[in-house]
Design an enzyme around this catalytic site. Structure first.
Site, PDB file in Angstrom:
ATOM      1  N   LYS A 103       8.479 -17.838  -9.448  1.00  0.00           N
ATOM      2  CA  LYS A 103       7.851 -16.719 -10.129  1.00  0.00           C
ATOM      3  C   LYS A 103       6.717 -17.241 -11.014  1.00  0.00           C
ATOM      4  O   LYS A 103       6.910 -18.181 -11.788  1.00  0.00           O
ATOM      5  CB  LYS A 103       8.900 -15.991 -10.978  1.00  0.00           C
ATOM      6  CG  LYS A 103       8.344 -14.752 -11.623  1.00  0.00           C
ATOM      7  CD  LYS A 103       9.386 -14.050 -12.478  1.00  0.00           C
ATOM      8  CE  LYS A 103       8.694 -12.958 -13.274  1.00  0.00           C
ATOM      9  NZ  LYS A 103       9.390 -12.608 -14.488  1.00  0.00           N
ATOM     10  N   ASN A 146       0.853  -1.183   0.000  1.00  0.00           N
ATOM     11  CA  ASN A 146       0.000   0.000   0.000  1.00  0.00           C
ATOM     12  C   ASN A 146       0.894   1.239   0.000  1.00  0.00           C
ATOM     13  O   ASN A 146       2.111   1.127   0.061  1.00  0.00           O
ATOM     14  CB  ASN A 146      -0.970  -0.022   1.185  1.00  0.00           C
ATOM     15  CG  ASN A 146      -0.249  -0.071   2.499  1.00  0.00           C
ATOM     16  OD1 ASN A 146       0.492   0.846   2.837  1.00  0.00           O
ATOM     17  ND2 ASN A 146      -0.419  -1.162   3.248  1.00  0.00           N
TER      18      ASN A 146
END
Ligand SMILES: Cc1cc2nc3c(=O)[nH]c(=O)nc-3n(C[C@H](O)[C@H](O)[C@H](O)COP(=O)(O)O)c2cc1C
Length: 398
Positions: free
Chosen positions: A286, A208
């Site tokens: 990944k 955030n």
């Protein structure tokens, strides 16, 4: 109070030397004895007569003064104090201290002692940011010298930025904190700060926009009042404050564990923007683009640290302060959050994009306590922090 404390105040040659006159007055009001020392350059800005009249003591100026050596030798002078305070600490004095130079009374006193030293730097912003001064500052911190300020703001030279000396009362607070006589001395306070990063895979994460600026300012302000601060921070954009115990974490779960490890504390200030959700299972490889479509991300709920600590049966801090970032109906939502979380206070702020608060330097908060909501005017995050720290000191002092 500072009764029975002796401060050796070294006044350097900068415009801010005039503030040291007020500093002497404030220290004496609190019962401290002040032995003033002026550098040669300081005498261009304030007179030894004013300084000694306010201190009620001789103002020392010269290393090679036979009368002074007969009265009190320079070695004894440097050791007779509980604290050496350099205010204003000029770029020159900081350079001498960092380099171990001792070519006048002030620098010799600073070399000849193992008494703690507190510096209040004051200089033009370019001087403050000069690589040589940055090196000296870092070296002095590594040597254990404590600092108060400098503050950011308009300067006597007409420029703006960091370099302005802290106000006399801020320096007094730092002196009290250093000498263990501050209003929060003996109190242990936990502060959480910054965002958390919740990994999706080894290279991606959910985050955030919290910069950590407000939590960092709160931790600094609490430490300035003498608190022992445990500062648990996620990956923030601002460096942690000096003089606190820093615990670096990344995820909400790690933050929760670090909070548990920090208990018991007298107060907990939960300013971190903790992610509500994490991946149910973060991939250890990944994630690849695939022809089969978009990856499905399964979320799991993160621990609610504030709520859990506020409901602890043993080790609940006497004061639990939460932060609420709201984008609408701030008071209503924050009041509901206070009840839901079970905390004592909520510091609520409006982080809707138009306010520029998230990631910015200012904040406009509402403090919500049992007896209602108190709106504070918009002010710098440092000022919000100082006001909150003073309120916490009042609450813990009762
Ligand atoms: C008008 C004026 C204002 C100054 N203000 C500052 C200042 O705020 N901070 C600083 O580091 N040096 C300032 N200086 C430069 C210092 O006075 C100079 O570096 C001096 O050698 C410092 O000596 P000292 O460190 O022994 O006190 C100023 C110089 C002048 C002429």
């Amino acid at each position: 109070m500072l009764s029975s404390k002796r401060i050796l105040l070294i006044i350097g040659g900068g415009i801010a030397a005039y503030k040291s006159l007020d500093l002497i007055r404030r220290l004496r009001e609190r019962g401290a004895a002040v032995t003033p020392v002026l550098t040669r350059a300081a005498e261009e800005f304030v007179t030894p007569l004013s300084v000694s009249a306010l201190a009620g003591e001789k103002a020392y100026r010269d290393l090679f003064d036979l009368t002074d050596e007969a009265e009190m030798g320079h070695i004894q002078l440097s050791r007779s104090a509980d604290l050496l305070v350099v205010a204003p600490a000029t770029a020159d004095l900081m350079g001498k201290m960092a380099g171990g130079l001792a070519n006048d009374l002030a620098s010799t006193l600073l070399m000849a002692t193992d008494t703690p030293v507190l510096c209040a730097p004051a200089m033009n912003v370019r001087m403050w940011e000069h690589p040589a001064n940055r090196r000296n500052h870092a070296q002095l911190k590594a040597d254990g010298v404590r600092f108060v300020g400098p503050n950011e703001g308009d300067m006597a030279c007409g420029e703006y930025g960091p370099g302005r000396m802290s106000e006399p009362l801020e320096i007094v607070a730092a002196i009290e904190a250093q000498l263990g006589t501050g209003p929060l001395s003996g109190k242990r306070i936990l502060v959480t700060s910054g965002p958390t990063h919740e990994p999706i895979d080894p290279v991606r994460y959910i985050a955030n926009r919290s910069s950590g600026a407000q939590g960092t300012a709160v931790a600094r302000a609490l430490a300035a009042l003498g608190a022992e601060v445990v500062f648990v921070t996620g990956p923030a954009q601002v460096p942690p404050p000096d003089g606190v115990t820093v615990v670096q974490v990344e995820t909400a779960q790690q933050m929760s564990d670090a909070v548990d490890a920090a208990l018991p504390v007298d107060a907990g200030v939960f300013a971190a923007a903790v992610a509500d959700w994490r991946m149910a299972t973060a991939s250890d490889r990944k994630l690849k683009k695939s022809r089969d479509g978009l990856p499905a991300l399964d979320f799991a709920e993160n621990p609610d640290i504030l709520k859990r600590v506020a409901h602890l049966e043993t080790n609940r801090p006497a004061l639990v302060v939460g932060f609420a970032a709201e984008t609408d109906n701030v008071i209503e939502h924050a009041t509901a959050k206070r009840a839901r979380k079970g905390c004592d206070w909520i510091v609520a702020n409006d982080v809707s994009p138009a306010t520029g608060i998230m990631g910015g330097s200012e904040n406009a908060v509402v403090l919500i306590a049992e007896d209602g909501a108190e709106e504070w005017p918009r002010m710098g995050k440092d000022d919000v922090a100082k006001r909150l720290a003073a309120r916490i000191a009042d609450a813990l002092g009762q």
